[in-house]
Design a protein around this motif. Structure first.
Motif, short mmCIF file in Angstrom:
data_model
loop_
_atom_site.label_atom_id
_atom_site.label_comp_id
_atom_site.label_asym_id
_atom_site.label_seq_id
_atom_site.Cartn_x
_atom_site.Cartn_y
_atom_site.Cartn_z
N MET A 162 9.22 -28.25 23.08
CA MET A 162 8.03 -28.51 23.90
C MET A 162 7.26 -27.21 24.15
O MET A 162 6.03 -27.18 24.02
CB MET A 162 8.45 -29.14 25.23
N LEU A 163 7.97 -26.14 24.49
CA LEU A 163 7.32 -24.86 24.73
C LEU A 163 6.71 -24.28 23.46
O LEU A 163 5.65 -23.63 23.51
CB LEU A 163 8.33 -23.87 25.33
N GLU A 164 7.36 -24.51 22.34
CA GLU A 164 6.81 -24.06 21.06
C GLU A 164 5.46 -24.73 20.79
O GLU A 164 4.53 -24.09 20.30
CB GLU A 164 7.79 -24.36 19.93
N GLY A 165 5.38 -26.00 21.11
CA GLY A 165 4.12 -26.71 20.92
C GLY A 165 3.03 -26.25 21.88
O GLY A 165 1.86 -26.13 21.51
N LEU A 166 3.43 -25.94 23.13
CA LEU A 166 2.45 -25.53 24.13
C LEU A 166 1.91 -24.13 23.88
O LEU A 166 0.71 -23.89 23.99
CB LEU A 166 3.09 -25.60 25.53
N TYR A 167 2.79 -23.20 23.54
CA TYR A 167 2.38 -21.80 23.44
C TYR A 167 1.96 -21.38 22.03
O TYR A 167 1.12 -20.50 21.86
CB TYR A 167 3.52 -20.90 23.92
N PHE A 168 2.55 -21.98 21.00
CA PHE A 168 2.25 -21.57 19.63
C PHE A 168 1.52 -22.63 18.82
O PHE A 168 1.15 -22.40 17.68
CB PHE A 168 3.55 -21.18 18.90
N GLY A 169 1.33 -23.82 19.41
CA GLY A 169 0.60 -24.88 18.72
C GLY A 169 1.36 -25.53 17.58
O GLY A 169 0.76 -26.26 16.79
N LYS A 170 2.67 -25.28 17.48
CA LYS A 170 3.48 -25.89 16.41
C LYS A 170 4.00 -27.24 16.90
O LYS A 170 5.05 -27.35 17.50
CB LYS A 170 4.64 -24.96 16.03
#
Length: 256
Positions: A23-31
């Motif tokens: 979830m954090l990867e999607g929020l901060y890096f857009g992945k």
């Protein structure tokens, strides 16, 4: 009680670790992409630990029932072998339930879409993008989910009904206060978990409610595992005294 709390802490740690990094990867890096097999692994751990935690709360309610309603027999009933057997049964049922659900879900064909309108792989979202008839899967999901949640809720309600009846029979106010204090943390944790879970899975599946469902999912998958240690710790007198002493020492240091 502390044996069950240690297992709850371990489950919460693994539960949040399964969901939060992606979830954090999607929020901060857009992945925001996830592979087919990673989705299956995430969902398996998510379902297994979630089911285990629901049943563990029922076991903890039974433990409180024995402690308050049968205090003289507590050490005889809740001996080490009994506690280990209960935990083994909870873990076995939780992981078996998840395995069956995963096998049934990923047996489907996903050709209608590859977009999940969610931050985690979950059964309703996967069924919605399948181009196969999912009516059988929906029935299986309902039956197995009910077989986990309904008995757990019945055990919790039955245990606390007996506990409250026993508490009302206590004539000493201090004894009542102590009994209520023993159960308060568990009641708060159970209420927060089941209210958010039931809202997610029983709310109408419409685009307008999607954001609310996502927020409720964030609450019981990420926020609640962080709150549980606080909920149980702040009811402990020793921890309260330690917090007060540390805060007093910090104030003294600032003054000096």
């Amino acid at each position: 009680m502390y044996f069950f709390l240690s297992n709850l802490s371990a489950i919460d740690l693994l539960y949040a670790s399964d969901i939060a990094p992606k979830m954090l990867e999607g929020l901060y890096f857009g992945k925001t992409s996830i592979s087919y097999y990673c989705c299956a692994i995430q969902l398996f751990i998510f379902c297994a630990l979630g089911s285990t935690e629901c049943m563990l709360f029922a076991v903890m309610a039974y433990d409180r029932y024995v402690a308050i309603c049968n205090p003289l027999s507590y050490n005889l009933i809740m001996r080490q072998r009994m506690c280990l057997g209960l935990m083994l049964g909870v873990y076995t049922a939780g992981f078996l339930h998840s395995l069956i659900e995963i096998c049934c879900t990923f047996h489907l064909s996903f050709c209608a879409s590859n977009v999940l309108h969610h931050f985690v792989c979950d059964f309703p979202q996967l069924l919605s993008i399948s181009c196969t008839d999912t009516s059988l899967n929906e029935r299986i999901l309902l039956i197995f989910s009910s077989s986990v949640t309904v008995p757990s809720i019945m055990v919790i309600l039955g245990s606390y009904l007996s506990i409250f009846i026993s508490i009302l029979k206590i004539k000493v106010p201090e004894g009542r206060k102590k009994a209520y204090s023993t159960c308060a943390s568990h009641i708060i944790a159970v209420t927060l978990l089941y209210s958010s879970v039931l809202y997610v899975y029983l709310s109408p599946k419409s685009p307008s409610s999607r954001d609310n469902v996502n927020m409720a999912t964030v609450f019981y998958t990420v926020v609640l595992p962080m709150l549980n240690p606080l909920i149980y710790s702040l009811r402990n007198k020793d921890i309260k005294l330690a917090i007060i002493r540390s805060s007093q020492s910090m104030l003294q240091r600032r003054k000096s």
